[in-house]
Design an enzyme around this catalytic site. Structure first.
Site, PDB file in Angstrom:
ATOM      1  N   ASP A   1     -49.119   5.646  15.910  1.00  0.00           N
ATOM      2  CA  ASP A   1     -47.964   6.182  15.178  1.00  0.00           C
ATOM      3  C   ASP A   1     -47.062   6.389  16.710  1.00  0.00           C
ATOM      4  O   ASP A   1     -47.107   5.753  17.722  1.00  0.00           O
ATOM      5  CB  ASP A   1     -48.606   7.677  15.185  1.00  0.00           C
ATOM      6  CG  ASP A   1     -48.959   8.342  16.432  1.00  0.00           C
ATOM      7  OD1 ASP A   1     -49.515   7.601  17.566  1.00  0.00           O
ATOM      8  OD2 ASP A   1     -48.894   9.616  16.902  1.00  0.00           O
TER       9      ASP A   1
ATOM     10  N   GLY B   1     -52.556   4.486  21.446  1.00  0.00           N
ATOM     11  CA  GLY B   1     -51.896   3.726  22.383  1.00  0.00           C
ATOM     12  C   GLY B   1     -50.342   3.988  22.355  1.00  0.00           C
ATOM     13  O   GLY B   1     -49.728   3.905  23.473  1.00  0.00           O
ATOM     14  N   GLY B   2     -50.004   4.355  21.174  1.00  0.00           N
ATOM     15  CA  GLY B   2     -48.589   4.404  21.045  1.00  0.00           C
ATOM     16  C   GLY B   2     -47.700   5.448  22.301  1.00  0.00           C
ATOM     17  O   GLY B   2     -46.883   5.292  22.842  1.00  0.00           O
ATOM     18  N   PHE B   3     -48.591   6.656  22.063  1.00  0.00           N
ATOM     19  CA  PHE B   3     -47.917   7.612  22.840  1.00  0.00           C
ATOM     20  C   PHE B   3     -48.118   7.370  24.341  1.00  0.00           C
ATOM     21  O   PHE B   3     -47.067   7.845  25.038  1.00  0.00           O
ATOM     22  CB  PHE B   3     -49.003   9.196  22.482  1.00  0.00           C
ATOM     23  CG  PHE B   3     -48.684  10.234  23.150  1.00  0.00           C
ATOM     24  CD1 PHE B   3     -47.667  11.099  22.600  1.00  0.00           C
ATOM     25  CD2 PHE B   3     -49.448  10.746  24.242  1.00  0.00           C
ATOM     26  CE1 PHE B   3     -47.325  12.207  23.289  1.00  0.00           C
ATOM     27  CE2 PHE B   3     -49.137  11.818  24.946  1.00  0.00           C
ATOM     28  CZ  PHE B   3     -47.980  12.911  24.230  1.00  0.00           C
TER      29      PHE B   3
ATOM     30  N   ASP C   1     -57.474   7.191  21.346  1.00  0.00           N
ATOM     31  CA  ASP C   1     -56.154   7.351  20.993  1.00  0.00           C
ATOM     32  C   ASP C   1     -55.660   5.886  20.933  1.00  0.00           C
ATOM     33  O   ASP C   1     -55.888   4.959  21.620  1.00  0.00           O
ATOM     34  CB  ASP C   1     -55.476   8.170  22.022  1.00  0.00           C
ATOM     35  CG  ASP C   1     -53.815   8.949  21.434  1.00  0.00           C
ATOM     36  OD1 ASP C   1     -53.917   8.490  20.016  1.00  0.00           O
ATOM     37  OD2 ASP C   1     -53.083   9.545  21.976  1.00  0.00           O
TER      38      ASP C   1
ATOM     39  N   ASP D   1     -57.772  18.055  22.581  1.00  0.00           N
ATOM     40  CA  ASP D   1     -57.855  17.369  23.749  1.00  0.00           C
ATOM     41  C   ASP D   1     -56.678  17.694  24.563  1.00  0.00           C
ATOM     42  O   ASP D   1     -55.647  18.048  24.253  1.00  0.00           O
ATOM     43  CB  ASP D   1     -57.815  15.683  23.531  1.00  0.00           C
ATOM     44  CG  ASP D   1     -56.583  15.214  23.317  1.00  0.00           C
ATOM     45  OD1 ASP D   1     -55.943  15.624  22.258  1.00  0.00           O
ATOM     46  OD2 ASP D   1     -55.934  14.566  24.443  1.00  0.00           O
TER      47      ASP D   1
HETATM   48  N1  GUN Z   1     -51.212  12.525  22.190  1.00  0.00           N
HETATM   49  C1  GUN Z   1     -50.448  13.946  22.109  1.00  0.00           C
HETATM   50  N2  GUN Z   1     -49.735  13.923  21.170  1.00  0.00           N
HETATM   51  C2  GUN Z   1     -49.885  12.752  20.781  1.00  0.00           C
HETATM   52  C3  GUN Z   1     -49.119  12.093  19.301  1.00  0.00           C
HETATM   53  O1  GUN Z   1     -48.052  12.486  19.012  1.00  0.00           O
HETATM   54  N3  GUN Z   1     -49.703  10.821  19.118  1.00  0.00           N
HETATM   55  C4  GUN Z   1     -50.686  10.341  19.642  1.00  0.00           C
HETATM   56  N4  GUN Z   1     -51.206   9.172  19.124  1.00  0.00           N
HETATM   57  N5  GUN Z   1     -51.278  10.837  21.007  1.00  0.00           N
HETATM   58  C5  GUN Z   1     -50.728  12.141  20.968  1.00  0.00           C
END
Ligand code: GUN
Length: 381
Positions: free
Chosen positions: A155, A103-105, A101, A275
Site C-alpha cells: 500500500d 514494505g511500502g510504509f 508488513d 502493533d
Molecule cells: N504501519 C503503520 N501504518 C501503516 C500503513 O499505513 N501501511 C503499512 N503497510 N504499514 C503501516
C-alpha cells in the site's frame, strides 16, 4: 472456499468472535502455527528480532504473534536466504504466528531516492545504497519466502496532514495494489492476506476504501495511514467512520498504534489487532509503561529509590529490580537496562490486552477502562 469462512478445517486460517461488549470484540484467530487471542498486541520484530528480548521471553509476556518487516529483511539478510535457512520462524526461533508488513510504509520512511509509480516503488537501500524495486507481486513473493502466517498487501501511506487530492491518489493506487496483492497471494492453506484501508483524513475516501476492500476476498482488514502525526481525536473519528464498513466476520488491525490509551480507545471501537514500536523503543530509551502511567527511569528522582516499578506485576523483572538499579543501568549505558525495560514494557502491553479481553468477556469494558485510566492518572510512577 472464500477467505474468512468459518466451517474451515483445523489447518485453515480462521477467525471467530467469541464475545462482544458494545462495539468491542473478544475473538480468536486460528492458524496452523497457533492461536491469536484478540484483542491482540503484536510486538515489533522488524529485523527478525524483538529488539533486546529473547523469543522465549517475548512468549512468556503473553504475546501470541510478532510482526516482521519485508523492507528490512529483503535488504538484510535477504528473503531468499531466510527461505534457504527454513523460513523466518526457524531463523529467529519463534515457532508461533508471524505477520509481515509489506514494505511500502518503511520504504517511504527509511529508504533513499524513492520513486513511486503504478508498477511499484523503486528505492535505494538505507544500508548500502543498493537499488531495489518493490511491487505488489514482489512483496507477496518475499512474504511467501519468509513464510509468514499473515501477509499484508502493498500500500501507499501518506503522512498527515496532506491534501485531499494526495490522499485520494494514494488510496486509489492502494486499491489497485490490493487487487494485485490478492491475486499474487493466490490460495495458500493456513495463510492469510489482509487488505489495508487508506484515505487520509477524508471520511468519504476512507469509506470508499473500506467498502472496496470488504468486497475483495481478504482474510482480514487493516486500517493504515493513522497515527502518522494527527491528533488522537482525528484517529478515533476515522476509526468510527471506517468500522461500520468492515465485515464483522474478519479481524480488524490498526497498524502502528499506539500508546496504551490509543489501544484502549480503539478496542472500544472494535479493533482486534495492534502493533507498535512504542514499548520496545521506549524501553531502550529508559521509559517504562506501568499500571501507574509512564515512568522515565533516567530521572534523578529514582537514583536512591529501592521500590520496584510494580510490586504486584506478573512480570518478575517489574517486581524484583529496584528503580534505583534500573536508573543506574540506564545512566551507565548498560545493555541490561534496555533488556529489562523492554521486557517490562512488552509485558505491560500484554497485561493490558489480557485485561481488555477479560473485561469484554465479562461485559464490563467501560469499568475496566475507567479503572485503568484512574491508575495511569495516579502517576505513582
Ligand atoms: N504501519 C503503520 N501504518 C501503516 C500503513 O499505513 N501501511 C503499512 N503497510 N504499514 C503501516
Amino acid at each position: 472456499m472464500t477467505a474468512g469462512s468459518s466451517n474451515a478445517s483445523p489447518q485453515a486460517f480462521a477467525f471467530r468472535v467469541l464475545s462482544r461488549d458494545g462495539a468491542a470484540r473478544r475473538g480468536l484467530v486460528s492458524t496452523p502455527r497457533g492461536e491469536i487471542r484478540t484483542p491482540a498486541f503484536m510486538p515489533v520484530g522488524t529485523a527478525a528480532t524483538v529488539k533486546a528480548m529473547f523469543p522465549q521471553d517475548v512468549r512468556a509476556t503473553g504475546a501470541d504473534i510478532v510482526l516482521g518487516n519485508v523492507y528490512h529483511l529483503m535488504l538484510r539478510p535477504g528473503a531468499e536466504r531466510v527461505a534457504a535457512l527454513g523460513g523466518l520462524h526457524d531463523f529467529m526461533n519463534w515457532p508461533h504466528p508471524i505477520l509481515t508488513d509489506s514494505g511500502g510504509f518503511q520504504v517511504m520512511s527509511l529508504a533513499k531516492l524513492r520513486k513511486l509509480d503504478e508498477q511499484g516503488v523503486a528505492f535505494q537501500s538505507h544500508i548500502d545504497g543498493s537499488r531495489h524495486l518493490l511491487t505488489p507481486e514482489r512483496s507477496m513473493e518475499i512474504q511467501r519466502l519468509l513464510d509468514s502466517d499473515i501477509h499484508m498487501q502493498l500500500d501507499e501511506c501518506v503522512r498527515l496532514p496532506c491534501t485531499e487530492q494526495e490522499a485520494e491518489r494514494a488510496m486509489r493506487l492502494s486499491l489497485r495494489w490490493a487487487e494485485r496483492s490478492r491475486k499474487a497471494f493466490g490460495d495458500q492453506t493456513g495463510k492469510a492476506i489482509f487488505g489495508i484501508v487508506q484515505g487520509g483524513e477524508t471520511p468519504a475516501l476512507r469509506v470508499e476504501s473500506a467498502r472496496a476492500l470488504a468486497a475483495m476476498d481478504f482474510h482480514g482488514l487493516a486500517i493504515g495511514g493513522l497515527a502518522v502525526g494527527e491528533p488522537q481525536e482525528v484517529m478515533l473519528a476515522m476509526l468510527e467512520t471506517v468500522m461500520p464498513h468492515l465485515p464483522e466476520s474478519k479481524p480488524r488491525y490498526l497498524m502502528g498504534v499506539g500508546t496504551p490509551d490509543d489501544i484502549v480507545q480503539s478496542v472500544a471501537r472494535g479493533v482486534d489487532m495492534f502493533d507498535c514500536v512504542m514499548p520496545t523503543r521506549a524501553g531502550r530509551h529508559g521509559l517504562a509503561y506501568t499500571r501507574f502511567g509512564r515512568v522515565n527511569l533516567r530521572n534523578a528522582r529514582h537514583a536512591g529509590d529501592p521500590a520496584p516499578l510494580d510490586a504486584e506485576s506478573p512480570c518478575e523483572s517489574a517486581r524484583i529490580y529496584s528503580r534505583a538499579y534500573l536508573h543506574h543501568l540506564m545512566k551507565a549505558g548498560e545493555i541490561l537496562g534496555m533488556m529489562l525495560l523492554t521486557e517490562i514494557n512488552v509485558a505491560y502491553y500484554q497485561q493490558l490486552m489480557a485485561g481488555l479481553r477479560g473485561a469484554i468477556e465479562a461485559g464490563r469494558l467501560a469499568d475496566f477502562i475507567g479503572a485503568t485510566k484512574e491508575g495511569w492518572a495516579r502517576g505513582e510512577g
